[in-house]
Design a protein around this motif. Structure first.
Motif, PDB file in Angstrom:
ATOM      1  N   TYR A  69       0.817  -1.220   0.000  1.00 48.34           N
ATOM      2  CA  TYR A  69       0.000   0.000   0.000  1.00 48.34           C
ATOM      3  C   TYR A  69       0.851   1.270   0.000  1.00 48.34           C
ATOM      4  O   TYR A  69       0.319   2.377   0.121  1.00 48.34           O
ATOM      5  N   SER A  70       2.161   1.121  -0.147  1.00 52.91           N
ATOM      6  CA  SER A  70       3.045   2.281  -0.195  1.00 52.91           C
ATOM      7  C   SER A  70       3.056   2.872  -1.606  1.00 52.91           C
ATOM      8  O   SER A  70       2.476   2.311  -2.543  1.00 52.91           O
ATOM      9  N   ASP A  71       3.740   4.003  -1.757  1.00 52.95           N
ATOM     10  CA  ASP A  71       3.859   4.635  -3.072  1.00 52.95           C
ATOM     11  C   ASP A  71       5.142   4.225  -3.783  1.00 52.95           C
ATOM     12  O   ASP A  71       5.544   4.838  -4.772  1.00 52.95           O
ATOM     13  N   LEU A  72       5.785   3.166  -3.288  1.00 51.22           N
ATOM     14  CA  LEU A  72       7.046   2.705  -3.867  1.00 51.22           C
ATOM     15  C   LEU A  72       6.812   1.828  -5.096  1.00 51.22           C
ATOM     16  O   LEU A  72       5.725   1.266  -5.282  1.00 51.22           O
ATOM     17  N   ASP A  73       7.832   1.697  -5.923  1.00 55.33           N
ATOM     18  CA  ASP A  73       7.841   0.686  -6.979  1.00 55.33           C
ATOM     19  C   ASP A  73       8.358  -0.605  -6.335  1.00 55.33           C
ATOM     20  O   ASP A  73       9.554  -0.909  -6.356  1.00 55.33           O
ATOM     21  N   TRP A  74       7.431  -1.356  -5.750  1.00 49.00           N
ATOM     22  CA  TRP A  74       7.802  -2.464  -4.889  1.00 49.00           C
ATOM     23  C   TRP A  74       7.688  -3.823  -5.570  1.00 49.00           C
ATOM     24  O   TRP A  74       6.961  -4.004  -6.548  1.00 49.00           O
ATOM     25  N   VAL A  75       8.415  -4.782  -5.001  1.00 50.26           N
ATOM     26  CA  VAL A  75       8.292  -6.204  -5.324  1.00 50.26           C
ATOM     27  C   VAL A  75       8.343  -6.947  -3.992  1.00 50.26           C
ATOM     28  O   VAL A  75       9.173  -6.637  -3.139  1.00 50.26           O
ATOM     29  N   VAL A  76       7.448  -7.914  -3.791  1.00 52.29           N
ATOM     30  CA  VAL A  76       7.468  -8.742  -2.582  1.00 52.29           C
ATOM     31  C   VAL A  76       7.842 -10.169  -2.981  1.00 52.29           C
ATOM     32  O   VAL A  76       7.207 -10.760  -3.862  1.00 52.29           O
ATOM     33  N   LEU A  77       8.859 -10.711  -2.338  1.00 58.36           N
ATOM     34  CA  LEU A  77       9.321 -12.070  -2.608  1.00 58.36           C
ATOM     35  C   LEU A  77       8.989 -12.960  -1.409  1.00 58.36           C
ATOM     36  O   LEU A  77       9.281 -12.600  -0.259  1.00 58.36           O
ATOM     37  N   ARG A  78       8.387 -14.123  -1.693  1.00 56.07           N
ATOM     38  CA  ARG A  78       7.971 -15.018  -0.615  1.00 56.07           C
ATOM     39  C   ARG A  78       8.514 -16.430  -0.867  1.00 56.07           C
ATOM     40  O   ARG A  78       7.798 -17.304  -1.362  1.00 56.07           O
ATOM     41  N   PRO A  79       9.780 -16.666  -0.520  1.00 50.65           N
ATOM     42  CA  PRO A  79      10.348 -18.000  -0.711  1.00 50.65           C
ATOM     43  C   PRO A  79       9.941 -18.969   0.382  1.00 50.65           C
ATOM     44  O   PRO A  79       9.578 -18.563   1.498  1.00 50.65           O
ATOM     45  N   SER A  80      10.000 -20.258   0.067  1.00 51.84           N
ATOM     46  CA  SER A  80       9.884 -21.281   1.094  1.00 51.84           C
ATOM     47  C   SER A  80      11.183 -21.281   1.901  1.00 51.84           C
ATOM     48  O   SER A  80      12.001 -20.366   1.762  1.00 51.84           O
ATOM     49  N   PHE A  81      11.390 -22.283   2.722  1.00 48.44           N
ATOM     50  CA  PHE A  81      12.573 -22.299   3.572  1.00 48.44           C
ATOM     51  C   PHE A  81      13.848 -22.282   2.738  1.00 48.44           C
ATOM     52  O   PHE A  81      13.973 -22.991   1.736  1.00 48.44           O
ATOM     53  N   ILE A  82      14.803 -21.465   3.174  1.00 49.69           N
ATOM     54  CA  ILE A  82      16.044 -21.250   2.434  1.00 49.69           C
ATOM     55  C   ILE A  82      17.158 -22.058   3.092  1.00 49.69           C
ATOM     56  O   ILE A  82      17.329 -22.020   4.311  1.00 49.69           O
ATOM     57  N   PHE A  83      17.920 -22.789   2.275  1.00 50.56           N
ATOM     58  CA  PHE A  83      19.018 -23.576   2.829  1.00 50.56           C
ATOM     59  C   PHE A  83      20.352 -23.097   2.276  1.00 50.56           C
ATOM     60  O   PHE A  83      20.428 -22.400   1.261  1.00 50.56           O
ATOM     61  N   GLY A  84      21.406 -23.512   2.952  1.00 52.25           N
ATOM     62  CA  GLY A  84      22.769 -23.137   2.597  1.00 52.25           C
ATOM     63  C   GLY A  84      23.581 -23.095   3.879  1.00 52.25           C
ATOM     64  O   GLY A  84      23.070 -23.354   4.973  1.00 52.25           O
ATOM     65  N   GLU A  85      24.862 -22.769   3.761  1.00 56.82           N
ATOM     66  CA  GLU A  85      25.708 -22.689   4.948  1.00 56.82           C
ATOM     67  C   GLU A  85      25.163 -21.629   5.905  1.00 56.82           C
ATOM     68  O   GLU A  85      24.976 -20.482   5.517  1.00 56.82           O
ATOM     69  N   GLY A  86      24.885 -22.030   7.144  1.00 54.36           N
ATOM     70  CA  GLY A  86      24.303 -21.109   8.112  1.00 54.36           C
ATOM     71  C   GLY A  86      22.793 -21.107   8.118  1.00 54.36           C
ATOM     72  O   GLY A  86      22.176 -20.278   8.793  1.00 54.36           O
ATOM     73  N   SER A  87      22.164 -22.049   7.412  1.00 55.33           N
ATOM     74  CA  SER A  87      20.708 -22.118   7.330  1.00 55.33           C
ATOM     75  C   SER A  87      20.088 -22.361   8.698  1.00 55.33           C
ATOM     76  O   SER A  87      20.436 -23.319   9.392  1.00 55.33           O
TER      77      SER A  87
END
Length: 300
Positions: A136-154
């Protein structure tokens, strides 16, 4: 572009900052206690707390784009004095407001799959409300909704290792139901960078995950198999597990509570994997099983 990454020295932020530098962008990593040792030399650092507007506002000056990665871990109870509301909602309000005040041209909010304002789980409920702030902001926005993220330090892998044991372990009933669609942290960084660079993503919310749909039990077996160990899983009815966790819930020193039990009941799997919006096929993604077998991908 000159990009500000809030939470830039965190788990996802380290990889995103490196990716953005490789793409030729100028990058500043903002955090409460910046750690330049985990960032490329080209990355500048700034000190600020997204829950305190005045501490971060100046960092947005002159920036072409900003990414907000800040959140509390979903699978552990917050430490005393920290709250999902202040970080996920208050942080989103402060970062979006600062970006708007300084005419930042592109804004990406890192949320998570399952973020809904009516979720029974505090982490996803507050992230859902934070997403609405951005939308609802006036920004040129993108929302990213990933599932659980893995990698070193997950955080997800650390959580499983902390609360399971090799050879024999106990999981709440439902641990063999589809729960995860884990996605590699560097694939998340690539998608985030693309969301910043391509105008076609403005105004979109993307739900995405990796190439595998796995149960909590399957991930547990995979983790120990990678260490050359087996594990036999016994299920405890969820209602019994909740009774025990209800007793532990007020004890903040024990980072496992009712929200974590509820998280095991929900499916963190996409209805449609939006990675195709970025020209990516699931076969292009690095899987958790491959990661555990070889550590890091043998590809460019």
């Amino acid at each position: 572009m000159d990009v500000l990454v809030c939470g830039g020295d965190g788990f996802v932020g380290q990889h995103l900052c490196a990716d953005l530098v490789d793409r030729g962008h100028s990058v500043t990593a903002l955090s409460r206690s910046p750690n330049p040792d985990v960032l490329p030399d080209e990355v500048e650092t700034a000190t600020g707390d997204v829950t305190e507007y005045e501490s971060i506002e100046g960092a947005f000056e002159g920036k072409d784009a900003a990414v907000n990665l800040t959140a509390l871990p979903p699978l552990h109870q917050p430490q005393p004095g920290t709250f999902h509301d202040t970080v996920c909602i208050g942080g989103a309000v402060n970062a979006a407001h600062a970006a708007s005040e300084h005419d930042v041209g592109r804004y990406v909010e890192m949320s998570s799959l399952g973020a809904e304002m009516d979720s029974p789980i505090a982490y996803w409920r507050t992230q859902g409300l934070g997403d609405l702030v951005v939308e609802y902001s006036d920004l040129d926005w993108v929302v990213l909704r990933p599932s659980f993220i893995f990698g070193e330090g997950s955080e997800t892998i650390e959580f499983i290792k902390q609360y399971t044991t090799p050879y024999v372990t106990v999981l709440p009933e439902g641990g063999e139901e589809p729960t995860f669609q884990p996605i590699w942290v560097e694939d998340v960084a690539t998608i985030t960078a693309e969301a910043l660079e391509d105008d076609k993503h403005i105004g979109n919310v993307y739900d995405f995950g990796g190439p595998e749909v796995l149960t909590f039990g399957e991930v547990t077996r995979m983790l120990y198999r990678a260490e050359g160990k087996s594990v036999k899983i016994f299920s405890v009815p969820m209602e019994f597990a909740k009774i025990g966790l209800r007793m532990l819930d007020p004890i903040t020193a024990i980072p496992l509570g009712l929200d974590q039990a509820r998280a095991l009941e929900m499916s963190n799997v996409t209805d449609h994997n939006d990675i195709d919006a970025f020209g990516i096929d699931e076969s292009d993604l690095f899987s958790l099983s491959a990661y555990l077998e070889q550590g890091r991908p043998l590809r460019e």
